[in-house]
Design a protein around this motif. Sequence first.
Motif, PDB file in Angstrom:
ATOM      1  N   UNK A  16       0.255   2.214 -15.417  1.00  0.00           N
ATOM      2  CA  UNK A  16      -0.056   0.799 -14.812  1.00  0.00           C
ATOM      3  C   UNK A  16       1.424   0.219 -14.818  1.00  0.00           C
ATOM      4  N   UNK A  17       2.059   0.523 -15.728  1.00  0.00           N
ATOM      5  CA  UNK A  17       3.536   0.072 -15.768  1.00  0.00           C
ATOM      6  C   UNK A  17       4.551   0.608 -14.507  1.00  0.00           C
ATOM      7  N   UNK A  18       4.415   2.066 -14.108  1.00  0.00           N
ATOM      8  CA  UNK A  18       4.886   2.270 -13.238  1.00  0.00           C
ATOM      9  C   UNK A  18       4.274   1.982 -12.004  1.00  0.00           C
ATOM     10  N   UNK A  19       3.050   1.884 -11.826  1.00  0.00           N
ATOM     11  CA  UNK A  19       2.568   1.155 -10.616  1.00  0.00           C
ATOM     12  C   UNK A  19       3.081  -0.306 -10.267  1.00  0.00           C
ATOM     13  N   UNK A  20       3.110  -0.831 -11.573  1.00  0.00           N
ATOM     14  CA  UNK A  20       3.791  -2.230 -11.352  1.00  0.00           C
ATOM     15  C   UNK A  20       5.083  -2.347 -10.823  1.00  0.00           C
ATOM     16  N   UNK A  21       5.913  -1.424 -11.286  1.00  0.00           N
ATOM     17  CA  UNK A  21       7.096  -1.491 -10.753  1.00  0.00           C
ATOM     18  C   UNK A  21       7.234  -1.170  -9.217  1.00  0.00           C
ATOM     19  N   UNK A  22       6.629   0.107  -9.032  1.00  0.00           N
ATOM     20  CA  UNK A  22       6.615   0.382  -7.560  1.00  0.00           C
ATOM     21  C   UNK A  22       6.016  -0.723  -6.628  1.00  0.00           C
ATOM     22  N   UNK A 134       1.405   5.652  -1.144  1.00  0.00           N
ATOM     23  CA  UNK A 134       0.438   4.844  -0.215  1.00  0.00           C
ATOM     24  C   UNK A 134       1.184   3.418   0.106  1.00  0.00           C
ATOM     25  N   UNK A 135       2.010   2.961  -0.976  1.00  0.00           N
ATOM     26  CA  UNK A 135       2.631   1.785  -0.542  1.00  0.00           C
ATOM     27  C   UNK A 135       3.966   2.145   0.358  1.00  0.00           C
ATOM     28  N   UNK A 136       4.510   2.837   0.144  1.00  0.00           N
ATOM     29  CA  UNK A 136       5.596   3.587   0.852  1.00  0.00           C
ATOM     30  C   UNK A 136       5.214   3.814   2.244  1.00  0.00           C
ATOM     31  N   UNK A 137       4.139   4.399   2.385  1.00  0.00           N
ATOM     32  CA  UNK A 137       3.562   4.911   3.793  1.00  0.00           C
ATOM     33  C   UNK A 137       3.108   3.499   4.561  1.00  0.00           C
ATOM     34  N   UNK A 138       2.736   2.588   3.942  1.00  0.00           N
ATOM     35  CA  UNK A 138       2.541   1.046   4.424  1.00  0.00           C
ATOM     36  C   UNK A 138       3.799   0.607   4.958  1.00  0.00           C
ATOM     37  N   UNK A 139       4.988   0.423   4.022  1.00  0.00           N
ATOM     38  CA  UNK A 139       6.058  -0.380   4.542  1.00  0.00           C
ATOM     39  C   UNK A 139       6.668   0.438   5.612  1.00  0.00           C
ATOM     40  N   UNK A 140       6.803   1.837   5.434  1.00  0.00           N
ATOM     41  CA  UNK A 140       7.442   2.806   6.450  1.00  0.00           C
ATOM     42  C   UNK A 140       6.860   2.282   7.911  1.00  0.00           C
ATOM     43  N   UNK A 141       5.462   2.398   7.996  1.00  0.00           N
ATOM     44  CA  UNK A 141       4.816   2.247   9.363  1.00  0.00           C
ATOM     45  C   UNK A 141       5.253   0.829   9.799  1.00  0.00           C
ATOM     46  N   UNK A 142       4.976  -0.209   8.902  1.00  0.00           N
ATOM     47  CA  UNK A 142       5.177  -1.588   9.250  1.00  0.00           C
ATOM     48  C   UNK A 142       6.605  -1.684   9.925  1.00  0.00           C
ATOM     49  N   UNK A 143       7.743  -1.041   9.259  1.00  0.00           N
ATOM     50  CA  UNK A 143       8.935  -0.911   9.933  1.00  0.00           C
ATOM     51  C   UNK A 143       9.089  -0.375  11.108  1.00  0.00           C
ATOM     52  N   UNK A 144       8.632   0.931  11.511  1.00  0.00           N
ATOM     53  CA  UNK A 144       8.531   1.423  12.602  1.00  0.00           C
ATOM     54  C   UNK A 144       7.902   0.538  13.745  1.00  0.00           C
ATOM     55  N   UNK A 145       6.954  -0.197  13.256  1.00  0.00           N
ATOM     56  CA  UNK A 145       6.268  -0.943  14.231  1.00  0.00           C
ATOM     57  C   UNK A 145       6.969  -2.241  14.624  1.00  0.00           C
TER      58      UNK A 145
END
Length: 161
Positions: A16-22, A134-145
């Motif tokens: 949970x701590x690691x997920x919070x940080x990410x 999953x979160x990285x993939x989300x923001x990477x695709x948003x930046x590409x768009x």
Amino acid sequence: MPFAIGIEHTKTETNVGTLMRSAFNFGASLVFTVGRRYRRQSSDTVAAFKHIPLLHFADWDEARRGLPMDWQPVIVELGEGAQSLPTFCHPKRAVYVLGPEDGSVSQIVQARYRTRVVIPSRYCLNVAAAGSIVMYDRIAKEEVAAGVALADGRAADGRAL
């Protein structure tokens, strides 16, 4: 776009701590747990709990009352009918649901929510690592768009800007 991410019946607070940080680093609106309480861990080195909400729910009925309305749940897990992450189109207002470290999301979650995504890998991943991917993939695709430029001045999809 706003999104949330959570773990059902987490076995270890460290995840949970690691997920919070990410989640904080990738711009999540909130993090939640269902069926387990969280204590601050050394893995949350940025004290993300001071910057984004961490909600705890005893069960899914409580979570449904407490999570934002009009958000689309997305189960992140191996399984039939899951779409591969590289081709997945993230909902604008997603609530990503991760299963426990030693199992799958509950039957309640599987029955209620249909959208599923899977991260292609040889074996199952650590739950916090899966959430981060999953979160990285989300923001990477948003930046590409959005045509966000890379350090060399090209768009993330290779186009010259």
